[in-house]
Design a protein around this motif. Structure first.
Motif, PDB file in Angstrom:
ATOM      1  N   ARG A  41      -7.450 -11.767  11.362  1.00  0.00           N
ATOM      2  CA  ARG A  41      -6.593 -10.636  11.730  1.00  0.00           C
ATOM      3  C   ARG A  41      -5.961 -10.004  10.491  1.00  0.00           C
ATOM      4  O   ARG A  41      -5.980  -8.772  10.331  1.00  0.00           O
ATOM      5  CB  ARG A  41      -5.500 -11.102  12.703  1.00  0.00           C
ATOM      6  CG  ARG A  41      -4.630  -9.969  13.209  1.00  0.00           C
ATOM      7  CD  ARG A  41      -3.487 -10.457  14.052  1.00  0.00           C
ATOM      8  NE  ARG A  41      -2.610 -11.270  13.212  1.00  0.00           N
ATOM      9  CZ  ARG A  41      -1.988 -12.370  13.613  1.00  0.00           C
ATOM     10  NH1 ARG A  41      -2.151 -12.808  14.827  1.00  0.00           N
ATOM     11  NH2 ARG A  41      -1.210 -13.041  12.796  1.00  0.00           N
ATOM     12  N   ASP A  42      -5.438 -10.818   9.585  1.00  0.00           N
ATOM     13  CA  ASP A  42      -4.793 -10.300   8.377  1.00  0.00           C
ATOM     14  C   ASP A  42      -5.777  -9.556   7.479  1.00  0.00           C
ATOM     15  O   ASP A  42      -5.482  -8.476   6.976  1.00  0.00           O
ATOM     16  CB  ASP A  42      -4.146 -11.437   7.582  1.00  0.00           C
ATOM     17  CG  ASP A  42      -2.928 -12.021   8.270  1.00  0.00           C
ATOM     18  OD1 ASP A  42      -2.468 -11.450   9.280  1.00  0.00           O
ATOM     19  OD2 ASP A  42      -2.441 -13.075   7.796  1.00  0.00           O
ATOM     20  N   ARG A 102      -8.776  -8.224   8.247  1.00  0.00           N
ATOM     21  CA  ARG A 102      -9.283  -6.991   8.865  1.00  0.00           C
ATOM     22  C   ARG A 102      -8.223  -5.883   8.848  1.00  0.00           C
ATOM     23  O   ARG A 102      -8.546  -4.716   8.612  1.00  0.00           O
ATOM     24  CB  ARG A 102      -9.742  -7.265  10.283  1.00  0.00           C
ATOM     25  CG  ARG A 102     -11.045  -8.021  10.324  1.00  0.00           C
ATOM     26  CD  ARG A 102     -11.591  -8.102  11.736  1.00  0.00           C
ATOM     27  NE  ARG A 102     -12.785  -8.904  11.747  1.00  0.00           N
ATOM     28  CZ  ARG A 102     -12.920 -10.049  12.389  1.00  0.00           C
ATOM     29  NH1 ARG A 102     -11.926 -10.533  13.104  1.00  0.00           N
ATOM     30  NH2 ARG A 102     -14.054 -10.718  12.334  1.00  0.00           N
ATOM     31  N   ALA A 103      -6.976  -6.234   9.111  1.00  0.00           N
ATOM     32  CA  ALA A 103      -5.902  -5.231   9.082  1.00  0.00           C
ATOM     33  C   ALA A 103      -5.730  -4.684   7.668  1.00  0.00           C
ATOM     34  O   ALA A 103      -5.563  -3.471   7.483  1.00  0.00           O
ATOM     35  CB  ALA A 103      -4.598  -5.841   9.577  1.00  0.00           C
ATOM     36  N   TYR A 104      -5.783  -5.552   6.684  1.00  0.00           N
ATOM     37  CA  TYR A 104      -5.647  -5.110   5.292  1.00  0.00           C
ATOM     38  C   TYR A 104      -6.787  -4.167   4.910  1.00  0.00           C
ATOM     39  O   TYR A 104      -6.564  -3.110   4.322  1.00  0.00           O
ATOM     40  CB  TYR A 104      -5.620  -6.318   4.349  1.00  0.00           C
ATOM     41  CG  TYR A 104      -5.570  -5.932   2.904  1.00  0.00           C
ATOM     42  CD1 TYR A 104      -4.372  -5.565   2.309  1.00  0.00           C
ATOM     43  CD2 TYR A 104      -6.722  -5.893   2.132  1.00  0.00           C
ATOM     44  CE1 TYR A 104      -4.325  -5.185   0.981  1.00  0.00           C
ATOM     45  CE2 TYR A 104      -6.693  -5.512   0.810  1.00  0.00           C
ATOM     46  CZ  TYR A 104      -5.492  -5.155   0.239  1.00  0.00           C
ATOM     47  OH  TYR A 104      -5.452  -4.761  -1.064  1.00  0.00           O
ATOM     48  N   LYS A 129      -8.715  -2.371   6.845  1.00  0.00           N
ATOM     49  CA  LYS A 129      -8.613  -1.112   7.587  1.00  0.00           C
ATOM     50  C   LYS A 129      -7.557  -0.200   6.971  1.00  0.00           C
ATOM     51  O   LYS A 129      -7.792   0.997   6.779  1.00  0.00           O
ATOM     52  CB  LYS A 129      -8.272  -1.404   9.048  1.00  0.00           C
ATOM     53  CG  LYS A 129      -8.200  -0.181   9.911  1.00  0.00           C
ATOM     54  CD  LYS A 129      -7.860  -0.531  11.349  1.00  0.00           C
ATOM     55  CE  LYS A 129      -7.720   0.733  12.166  1.00  0.00           C
ATOM     56  NZ  LYS A 129      -7.218   0.454  13.509  1.00  0.00           N
ATOM     57  N   THR A 130      -6.404  -0.768   6.640  1.00  0.00           N
ATOM     58  CA  THR A 130      -5.326   0.025   6.036  1.00  0.00           C
ATOM     59  C   THR A 130      -5.756   0.622   4.707  1.00  0.00           C
ATOM     60  O   THR A 130      -5.541   1.816   4.451  1.00  0.00           O
ATOM     61  CB  THR A 130      -4.070  -0.856   5.836  1.00  0.00           C
ATOM     62  OG1 THR A 130      -3.694  -1.403   7.094  1.00  0.00           O
ATOM     63  CG2 THR A 130      -2.930  -0.059   5.253  1.00  0.00           C
ATOM     64  N   ARG A 131      -6.371  -0.201   3.854  1.00  0.00           N
ATOM     65  CA  ARG A 131      -6.816   0.300   2.545  1.00  0.00           C
ATOM     66  C   ARG A 131      -7.913   1.351   2.673  1.00  0.00           C
ATOM     67  O   ARG A 131      -7.938   2.325   1.922  1.00  0.00           O
ATOM     68  CB  ARG A 131      -7.330  -0.855   1.685  1.00  0.00           C
ATOM     69  CG  ARG A 131      -6.269  -1.756   1.112  1.00  0.00           C
ATOM     70  CD  ARG A 131      -5.568  -1.179  -0.121  1.00  0.00           C
ATOM     71  NE  ARG A 131      -6.457  -0.677  -1.147  1.00  0.00           N
ATOM     72  CZ  ARG A 131      -6.994  -1.400  -2.128  1.00  0.00           C
ATOM     73  NH1 ARG A 131      -6.719  -2.669  -2.217  1.00  0.00           N
ATOM     74  NH2 ARG A 131      -7.794  -0.844  -3.016  1.00  0.00           N
ATOM     75  N   GLU A 132      -8.844   1.155   3.608  1.00  0.00           N
ATOM     76  CA  GLU A 132      -9.920   2.136   3.781  1.00  0.00           C
ATOM     77  C   GLU A 132      -9.385   3.455   4.323  1.00  0.00           C
ATOM     78  O   GLU A 132      -9.830   4.527   3.913  1.00  0.00           O
ATOM     79  CB  GLU A 132     -11.013   1.571   4.687  1.00  0.00           C
ATOM     80  CG  GLU A 132     -11.848   0.531   3.992  1.00  0.00           C
ATOM     81  CD  GLU A 132     -12.789  -0.214   4.927  1.00  0.00           C
ATOM     82  OE1 GLU A 132     -12.516  -0.261   6.153  1.00  0.00           O
ATOM     83  OE2 GLU A 132     -13.787  -0.750   4.420  1.00  0.00           O
ATOM     84  N   GLU A 133      -8.422   3.384   5.233  1.00  0.00           N
ATOM     85  CA  GLU A 133      -7.811   4.613   5.749  1.00  0.00           C
ATOM     86  C   GLU A 133      -7.043   5.332   4.659  1.00  0.00           C
ATOM     87  O   GLU A 133      -7.103   6.562   4.559  1.00  0.00           O
ATOM     88  CB  GLU A 133      -6.903   4.301   6.932  1.00  0.00           C
ATOM     89  CG  GLU A 133      -7.651   3.928   8.189  1.00  0.00           C
ATOM     90  CD  GLU A 133      -6.736   3.466   9.310  1.00  0.00           C
ATOM     91  OE1 GLU A 133      -5.508   3.306   9.077  1.00  0.00           O
ATOM     92  OE2 GLU A 133      -7.255   3.247  10.415  1.00  0.00           O
ATOM     93  N   ALA A 134      -6.340   4.592   3.824  1.00  0.00           N
ATOM     94  CA  ALA A 134      -5.606   5.211   2.720  1.00  0.00           C
ATOM     95  C   ALA A 134      -6.574   5.846   1.721  1.00  0.00           C
ATOM     96  O   ALA A 134      -6.307   6.939   1.210  1.00  0.00           O
ATOM     97  CB  ALA A 134      -4.735   4.174   2.018  1.00  0.00           C
ATOM     98  N   GLN A 172      -7.891   9.056   3.216  1.00  0.00           N
ATOM     99  CA  GLN A 172      -6.863  10.106   3.142  1.00  0.00           C
ATOM    100  C   GLN A 172      -6.793  10.689   1.738  1.00  0.00           C
ATOM    101  O   GLN A 172      -6.647  11.886   1.568  1.00  0.00           O
ATOM    102  CB  GLN A 172      -5.489   9.540   3.527  1.00  0.00           C
ATOM    103  CG  GLN A 172      -5.354   9.169   4.971  1.00  0.00           C
ATOM    104  CD  GLN A 172      -5.132  10.379   5.844  1.00  0.00           C
ATOM    105  OE1 GLN A 172      -4.660  11.403   5.388  1.00  0.00           O
ATOM    106  NE2 GLN A 172      -5.501  10.262   7.113  1.00  0.00           N
TER     107      GLN A 172
END
Length: 169
Positions: free
Chosen positions: A133-134, A136-138, A140-145, A148
């Motif tokens: 979970r940690d 995958r969340a990390y 996803k956050t970095r890829e979205e940033a 952007q």
């Protein structure tokens, strides 16, 4: 604070995470089998054998000998096999923990926590879920940033369209 993982290492992190998850489940299962085997041997006084005079799968009593508990069964000692298999697979599990830990650039105490998953019953199952979970969340956050940052904003696109070029004058 250690530097963050690079975007280029994300495919390696995903692969390491999958390997860690598989190793975590196998190690946790082997540890539970080992705990059951230890209880059967040291509390009930039996060892599990495959083949031999007792049949396909059977329990043979252990007796107190000059060097501790000794087996009375013949055939393949599955109790010993479980012990050896868990020990060797724990080494593979440690490698999987190290791989995820080093790619994610986590602090050393987190590696120690991951490593303890192979010696504390049930812990590897809980850690597997949390680490997945940690991570995958990390990611996803970095890829979205990164997405952007790479995509131009609508205001920037409007300004670039309104700038006259030599061909339009």
């Amino acid at each position: 604070m250690p530097p963050a993982p690079k975007l280029a290492s994300f495919p390696a992190i995903r692969a390491a995470l999958k390997f860690y998850q598989v190793c975590s489940v196998i190690t946790g299962t082997m540890l539970l089998l080992l705990c059951a085997e230890m209880l059967i041997k040291y509390v009930l006084g039996y060892e599990l054998f495959l083949g031999g005079s007792g049949g396909f799968l059977w329990f043979a009593p252990v007796v107190e000998g000059p060097e501790g508990l000794e087996s009375t069964g013949d055939g393949l000692n599955l109790s010993l096999g479980i012990l050896v298999a868990h020990g060797w697979f724990y080494v593979v599990y440690l490698f999987a923990c190290f791989r995820v830990w080093s790619l994610m650039r986590w602090p050393f105490p987190r590696f120690l926590l991951l490593a303890s998953g192979g010696i504390v019953p049930l812990l590897s199952f809980f850690l597997e879920v949390r680490v997945a979970r940690d991570v995958r969340a990390y990611l996803k956050t970095r890829e979205e940033a990164a997405a952007q940052a790479d995509s131009p904003s609508p205001a920037t696109e409007d300004r670039t369209r309104s700038i006259p070029t030599e061909n339009t004058r």
